[in-house]
Motif scaffolding. Sequence first.
Motif, PDB file in Angstrom:
ATOM      1  N   CYS A  75       0.857  -1.182   0.000  1.00 56.03           N
ATOM      2  CA  CYS A  75       0.000   0.000   0.000  1.00 56.03           C
ATOM      3  C   CYS A  75       0.897   1.237   0.000  1.00 56.03           C
ATOM      4  O   CYS A  75       1.740   1.399   0.882  1.00 56.03           O
ATOM      5  N   ALA A  76       0.715   2.107  -0.992  1.00 54.94           N
ATOM      6  CA  ALA A  76       1.486   3.351  -1.107  1.00 54.94           C
ATOM      7  C   ALA A  76       0.546   4.539  -0.893  1.00 54.94           C
ATOM      8  O   ALA A  76      -0.509   4.396  -0.284  1.00 54.94           O
ATOM      9  N   GLY A  77       0.942   5.708  -1.375  1.00 56.27           N
ATOM     10  CA  GLY A  77       0.079   6.875  -1.300  1.00 56.27           C
ATOM     11  C   GLY A  77       0.265   7.742  -0.078  1.00 56.27           C
ATOM     12  O   GLY A  77      -0.505   8.674   0.150  1.00 56.27           O
ATOM     13  N   PHE A  78       1.315   7.481   0.720  1.00 49.85           N
ATOM     14  CA  PHE A  78       1.519   8.259   1.944  1.00 49.85           C
ATOM     15  C   PHE A  78       2.448   9.458   1.732  1.00 49.85           C
ATOM     16  O   PHE A  78       2.458  10.382   2.538  1.00 49.85           O
ATOM     17  N   ASN A  79       3.249   9.402   0.692  1.00 54.43           N
ATOM     18  CA  ASN A  79       4.168  10.510   0.406  1.00 54.43           C
ATOM     19  C   ASN A  79       4.256  10.712  -1.111  1.00 54.43           C
ATOM     20  O   ASN A  79       5.321  10.548  -1.712  1.00 54.43           O
ATOM     21  N   PRO A  80       3.148  11.091  -1.754  1.00 49.84           N
ATOM     22  CA  PRO A  80       3.131  11.190  -3.221  1.00 49.84           C
ATOM     23  C   PRO A  80       4.062  12.260  -3.784  1.00 49.84           C
ATOM     24  O   PRO A  80       4.500  12.160  -4.932  1.00 49.84           O
ATOM     25  N   LYS A  81       4.389  13.276  -2.982  1.00 49.96           N
ATOM     26  CA  LYS A  81       5.279  14.335  -3.445  1.00 49.96           C
ATOM     27  C   LYS A  81       6.749  14.017  -3.173  1.00 49.96           C
ATOM     28  O   LYS A  81       7.628  14.827  -3.475  1.00 49.96           O
ATOM     29  N   LYS A  82       6.992  12.839  -2.599  1.00 49.70           N
ATOM     30  CA  LYS A  82       8.354  12.395  -2.270  1.00 49.70           C
ATOM     31  C   LYS A  82       9.103  13.439  -1.440  1.00 49.70           C
ATOM     32  O   LYS A  82      10.212  13.862  -1.755  1.00 49.70           O
ATOM     33  N   ASN A  83       8.476  13.842  -0.341  1.00 52.80           N
ATOM     34  CA  ASN A  83       9.114  14.791   0.575  1.00 52.80           C
ATOM     35  C   ASN A  83      10.365  14.181   1.187  1.00 52.80           C
ATOM     36  O   ASN A  83      10.409  12.988   1.498  1.00 52.80           O
ATOM     37  N   GLY A  92       5.006  12.945  12.192  1.00 52.76           N
ATOM     38  CA  GLY A  92       4.085  13.146  13.305  1.00 52.76           C
ATOM     39  C   GLY A  92       2.933  14.073  13.014  1.00 52.76           C
ATOM     40  O   GLY A  92       2.145  14.372  13.914  1.00 52.76           O
ATOM     41  N   ASP A  93       2.791  14.527  11.770  1.00 52.25           N
ATOM     42  CA  ASP A  93       1.732  15.477  11.437  1.00 52.25           C
ATOM     43  C   ASP A  93       0.528  14.844  10.760  1.00 52.25           C
ATOM     44  O   ASP A  93      -0.489  15.511  10.547  1.00 52.25           O
ATOM     45  N   SER A  94       0.600  13.560  10.391  1.00 55.06           N
ATOM     46  CA  SER A  94      -0.509  12.925   9.678  1.00 55.06           C
ATOM     47  C   SER A  94      -0.651  11.470  10.094  1.00 55.06           C
ATOM     48  O   SER A  94       0.308  10.827  10.532  1.00 55.06           O
ATOM     49  N   ILE A  95      -1.875  10.942   9.923  1.00 53.72           N
ATOM     50  CA  ILE A  95      -2.144   9.527  10.140  1.00 53.72           C
ATOM     51  C   ILE A  95      -3.105   9.053   9.058  1.00 53.72           C
ATOM     52  O   ILE A  95      -3.802   9.841   8.419  1.00 53.72           O
ATOM     53  N   ALA A  96      -3.139   7.738   8.859  1.00 50.90           N
ATOM     54  CA  ALA A  96      -4.069   7.137   7.911  1.00 50.90           C
ATOM     55  C   ALA A  96      -4.536   5.805   8.461  1.00 50.90           C
ATOM     56  O   ALA A  96      -3.810   5.119   9.182  1.00 50.90           O
ATOM     57  N   ARG A 151      -5.868  11.812   7.899  1.00 41.77           N
ATOM     58  CA  ARG A 151      -6.050  13.033   8.686  1.00 41.77           C
ATOM     59  C   ARG A 151      -4.723  13.762   8.818  1.00 41.77           C
ATOM     60  O   ARG A 151      -3.704  13.146   9.163  1.00 41.77           O
ATOM     61  N   ASP A 152      -4.741  15.037   8.558  1.00 43.21           N
ATOM     62  CA  ASP A 152      -3.573  15.891   8.770  1.00 43.21           C
ATOM     63  C   ASP A 152      -3.754  16.668  10.067  1.00 43.21           C
ATOM     64  O   ASP A 152      -4.875  16.902  10.526  1.00 43.21           O
ATOM     65  N   GLY A 153      -2.629  17.063  10.666  1.00 42.03           N
ATOM     66  CA  GLY A 153      -2.694  17.818  11.916  1.00 42.03           C
ATOM     67  C   GLY A 153      -2.900  16.954  13.134  1.00 42.03           C
ATOM     68  O   GLY A 153      -3.137  17.457  14.234  1.00 42.03           O
ATOM     69  N   LEU A 154      -2.820  15.635  12.977  1.00 41.90           N
ATOM     70  CA  LEU A 154      -2.958  14.711  14.091  1.00 41.90           C
ATOM     71  C   LEU A 154      -1.963  13.580  13.874  1.00 41.90           C
ATOM     72  O   LEU A 154      -1.870  13.030  12.775  1.00 41.90           O
ATOM     73  N   GLY A 155      -1.217  13.245  14.912  1.00 40.29           N
ATOM     74  CA  GLY A 155      -0.257  12.165  14.749  1.00 40.29           C
ATOM     75  C   GLY A 155       0.743  12.127  15.874  1.00 40.29           C
ATOM     76  O   GLY A 155       0.649  12.849  16.866  1.00 40.29           O
TER      77      GLY A 155
END
Length: 384
Positions: free
Chosen positions: A211-219, A242-246, A265-269
């Motif tokens: 499962c991917a899709g957690f960092n699509p911009k390759k930060n 620490g800023d996001s969860i899925a 969710r962003d802003g929670l983690g």
Amino acid sequence: GTPAKFSPTDNVAWKVALPGPGNSTPVVSGDQIFLTCGIDGKDSVLAYDTKGKELWQASYGAEVPGKGKRVGTGSNSSPVTDGEHVFAYFKSGRVAGLTADGKKLWDFSLTEKYGKDHLWWDQGTSPVLAGGHVVVTVMQTEGNSYLVALDKKTGKVAWHTERKFDVAPESGDSYTTPLVMTLDGVETIVNWGADHLTGHDAKTGKQVWVCAGFNPKKNKYWRVIASAAATNGIVLVPYARGDSIAGVKVGGKGDITEGAILWKRDGLGSDAASPVAHDGTFIILKDSGKTRGTVTGIDAATGKTLWESNLPKGPQQYYASPTLIGDKLYCARESGTLFSATVTDKGLTEIVENKLGETLIASPVALDGKLLVRGRDHLYCFGK
């Protein structure tokens, strides 16, 4: 029945001075407690009985000291036991197998076999038991990334699986510990790191799904420290430092990205402290930043907030993962403060601030109605 109030001089069943540095969480099996540390500069495993008497020590070759000034040691990874054997993993790359009474069976160097440790910081992943073997995961941006299964009695390699993804600098570094789950009737090692959640057949190591899709911009620099947690077949993935969860519904075959991610969710983690999973609920401790000490309960299926509470403020962050014992939640802050609280449907009540006076990195552990706490210098057992 674990205690809510305690201190180094109050409600102490016993206390022992530890012989060297280490941040591994102790593990308990029957009437034995196992933990790791450095003793005289060597990788070592120790055992105590449940009354605090040391049973044995086993030392190996030279330890590799930690890089982190406060949280780094050569013995950050927690041991694992099946009751008959104990397995430990050290920053040196050594994996050691012993009997529960301290007899050395084998030790195996991952770095000699598969290449150097290129992690930017100190090792964090702990070994797990799966497929009848002891399994260790190495995930790093530079160098080799893989899962390896070792025979419990001999230490021989049962299987080895490469796990490499194209990621930005440091984003492939992972300090997480895998989950072991039964999915679609298959014992599965669920691995979080390098921007991907993967499932591997525990008997063969073969990747079953990804499962991917957690960092699509390759930060860059999106290394992960907090481990994933699971309840009701849903895995909580902490990411974005620490800023996001899925929430991910795991299982299936091949690339499950489309349809598997139930919510984000962003802003929670949480960056370093792993979440708690229990009966369809996740509990997340915000461990760093301006909102550190915020504890949030969310519904696993929807990601919606059920409640939110705040622990008393303090300047230092949390590295230990929170522990839920019955309806009591324990959260250890690095500064030496260990909070206890009662979890209700509306949030935390009866919050107690217990000051131990020494650095706390390891997570609290239940022990026959008592609370086992590893500090930088001592192993405590609290409770009558």
